[in-house]
Design a protein around this motif. Structure first.
Motif, PDB file in Angstrom:
ATOM      1  N   LYS A  70       0.802  -1.220   0.000  1.00 44.61           N
ATOM      2  CA  LYS A  70       0.000   0.000   0.000  1.00 44.61           C
ATOM      3  C   LYS A  70       0.840   1.278   0.000  1.00 44.61           C
ATOM      4  CE  LYS A  70      -3.906  -2.068   0.067  1.00 44.61           C
ATOM      5  NZ  LYS A  70      -4.775  -2.022  -1.094  1.00 44.61           N
ATOM      6  N   MET A  71       2.176   1.153   0.089  1.00 41.91           N
ATOM      7  CA  MET A  71       3.053   2.323   0.109  1.00 41.91           C
ATOM      8  C   MET A  71       3.150   2.957  -1.271  1.00 41.91           C
ATOM      9  SD  MET A  71       6.400   1.331   2.255  1.00 41.91           S
ATOM     10  CE  MET A  71       6.423   1.302   4.004  1.00 41.91           C
ATOM     11  N   THR A  72       3.427   4.247  -1.264  1.00 35.28           N
ATOM     12  CA  THR A  72       3.677   4.946  -2.524  1.00 35.28           C
ATOM     13  C   THR A  72       5.082   4.585  -2.996  1.00 35.28           C
ATOM     14  OG1 THR A  72       4.594   6.876  -1.406  1.00 35.28           O
ATOM     15  CG2 THR A  72       2.212   6.881  -1.815  1.00 35.28           C
ATOM     16  N   PRO A  73       5.362   4.743  -4.290  1.00 34.85           N
ATOM     17  CA  PRO A  73       6.708   4.432  -4.794  1.00 34.85           C
ATOM     18  C   PRO A  73       7.816   5.241  -4.115  1.00 34.85           C
ATOM     19  CG  PRO A  73       5.178   4.629  -6.621  1.00 34.85           C
ATOM     20  CD  PRO A  73       4.431   5.037  -5.384  1.00 34.85           C
ATOM     21  N   GLU A  74       7.519   6.484  -3.741  1.00 32.45           N
ATOM     22  CA  GLU A  74       8.525   7.302  -3.059  1.00 32.45           C
ATOM     23  C   GLU A  74       8.876   6.714  -1.697  1.00 32.45           C
ATOM     24  OE1 GLU A  74       5.559   8.795  -4.160  1.00 32.45           O
ATOM     25  OE2 GLU A  74       6.407   9.475  -6.056  1.00 32.45           O
ATOM     26  N   LYS A  75       7.853   6.270  -0.960  1.00 30.60           N
ATOM     27  CA  LYS A  75       8.092   5.679   0.352  1.00 30.60           C
ATOM     28  C   LYS A  75       8.817   4.341   0.232  1.00 30.60           C
ATOM     29  CE  LYS A  75       4.427   7.845   3.026  1.00 30.60           C
ATOM     30  NZ  LYS A  75       3.268   7.607   3.873  1.00 30.60           N
ATOM     31  N   LYS A  76       8.510   3.585  -0.825  1.00 33.69           N
ATOM     32  CA  LYS A  76       9.207   2.318  -1.044  1.00 33.69           C
ATOM     33  C   LYS A  76      10.691   2.554  -1.297  1.00 33.69           C
ATOM     34  CE  LYS A  76       5.402  -0.463  -2.841  1.00 33.69           C
ATOM     35  NZ  LYS A  76       4.891  -1.219  -3.982  1.00 33.69           N
ATOM     36  N   ASN A  77      11.005   3.557  -2.123  1.00 34.40           N
ATOM     37  CA  ASN A  77      12.408   3.870  -2.400  1.00 34.40           C
ATOM     38  C   ASN A  77      13.120   4.341  -1.138  1.00 34.40           C
ATOM     39  OD1 ASN A  77      12.381   3.153  -5.073  1.00 34.40           O
ATOM     40  ND2 ASN A  77      11.751   5.188  -5.754  1.00 34.40           N
ATOM     41  N   ASP A  78      12.434   5.143  -0.318  1.00 31.79           N
ATOM     42  CA  ASP A  78      13.019   5.617   0.933  1.00 31.79           C
ATOM     43  C   ASP A  78      13.300   4.442   1.868  1.00 31.79           C
ATOM     44  OD1 ASP A  78      13.852   7.605   2.787  1.00 31.79           O
ATOM     45  OD2 ASP A  78      11.931   7.361   3.844  1.00 31.79           O
ATOM     46  N   LEU A  79      12.383   3.499   1.933  1.00 34.15           N
ATOM     47  CA  LEU A  79      12.562   2.322   2.782  1.00 34.15           C
ATOM     48  C   LEU A  79      13.723   1.457   2.279  1.00 34.15           C
ATOM     49  CD1 LEU A  79      11.366   0.803   5.205  1.00 34.15           C
ATOM     50  CD2 LEU A  79       9.955  -0.462   3.587  1.00 34.15           C
ATOM     51  N   LYS A  80      13.851   1.316   0.965  1.00 40.59           N
ATOM     52  CA  LYS A  80      14.968   0.549   0.398  1.00 40.59           C
ATOM     53  C   LYS A  80      16.302   1.203   0.728  1.00 40.59           C
ATOM     54  CE  LYS A  80      12.388  -1.442  -3.422  1.00 40.59           C
ATOM     55  NZ  LYS A  80      12.195  -1.498  -4.873  1.00 40.59           N
ATOM     56  N   GLU A  81      16.358   2.530   0.657  1.00 44.26           N
ATOM     57  CA  GLU A  81      17.590   3.242   0.988  1.00 44.26           C
ATOM     58  C   GLU A  81      17.949   3.073   2.463  1.00 44.26           C
ATOM     59  OE1 GLU A  81      19.815   4.711  -0.976  1.00 44.26           O
ATOM     60  OE2 GLU A  81      18.600   3.970  -2.631  1.00 44.26           O
ATOM     61  N   LYS A  82      16.956   3.123   3.337  1.00 40.30           N
ATOM     62  CA  LYS A  82      17.218   2.917   4.766  1.00 40.30           C
ATOM     63  C   LYS A  82      17.735   1.503   5.014  1.00 40.30           C
ATOM     64  CE  LYS A  82      13.885   6.200   6.629  1.00 40.30           C
ATOM     65  NZ  LYS A  82      12.648   6.358   7.400  1.00 40.30           N
ATOM     66  N   GLY A  83      17.178   0.518   4.313  1.00 38.57           N
ATOM     67  CA  GLY A  83      17.640  -0.856   4.447  1.00 38.57           C
ATOM     68  C   GLY A  83      19.077  -1.022   3.981  1.00 38.57           C
ATOM     69  N   LYS A  84      19.418  -0.382   2.878  1.00 30.75           N
ATOM     70  CA  LYS A  84      20.797  -0.449   2.380  1.00 30.75           C
ATOM     71  C   LYS A  84      21.759   0.205   3.362  1.00 30.75           C
ATOM     72  CE  LYS A  84      19.595  -0.626  -2.489  1.00 30.75           C
ATOM     73  NZ  LYS A  84      19.619   0.072  -3.783  1.00 30.75           N
ATOM     74  N   ASP A  85      21.344   1.321   3.967  1.00 31.00           N
ATOM     75  CA  ASP A  85      22.186   1.986   4.961  1.00 31.00           C
ATOM     76  C   ASP A  85      22.413   1.091   6.171  1.00 31.00           C
ATOM     77  OD1 ASP A  85      22.385   4.213   3.360  1.00 31.00           O
ATOM     78  OD2 ASP A  85      20.848   5.355   4.441  1.00 31.00           O
ATOM     79  N   LEU A  86      21.360   0.400   6.624  1.00 29.70           N
ATOM     80  CA  LEU A  86      21.504  -0.519   7.754  1.00 29.70           C
ATOM     81  C   LEU A  86      22.470  -1.650   7.421  1.00 29.70           C
ATOM     82  CD1 LEU A  86      17.889  -0.898   9.165  1.00 29.70           C
ATOM     83  CD2 LEU A  86      19.867   0.041  10.337  1.00 29.70           C
ATOM     84  N   LEU A  87      22.357  -2.189   6.220  1.00 32.61           N
ATOM     85  CA  LEU A  87      23.268  -3.257   5.817  1.00 32.61           C
ATOM     86  C   LEU A  87      24.708  -2.773   5.767  1.00 32.61           C
ATOM     87  CD1 LEU A  87      21.293  -5.112   3.004  1.00 32.61           C
ATOM     88  CD2 LEU A  87      21.857  -5.945   5.268  1.00 32.61           C
TER      89      LEU A  87
END
Length: 66
Positions: free
Chosen positions: A26-43
């Protein structure tokens, strides 16, 4: 008596996974990209370098690890 009692953990994990998938879908594409970037930063911060090389895409990365 322990054989008759079942843990609720698998059912709870399945429900949590389904809810997370629903919220992500249900997320917007912008929020999905933001979440992916946060995940990459955590990794990048918390995963050791040898594991990064092991899980990197491509067969050559796995061969170099072993």
């Amino acid at each position: 008596m322990l054989e008759n009692k079942r843990s609720a953990a698998p059912l709870l994990l399945a429900g949590l996974a389904a809810f997370a998938y629903y919220k992500y879908s249900k997320m917007t594409p912008e929020k999905k990209n933001d979440l992916k970037e946060k995940g990459k930063d955590l990794l990048d911060k918390y995963v050791p370098q040898p594991l990064k090389k092991f899980f990197k895409k491509g067969e050559n990365a796995r061969e170099q690890f072993v």
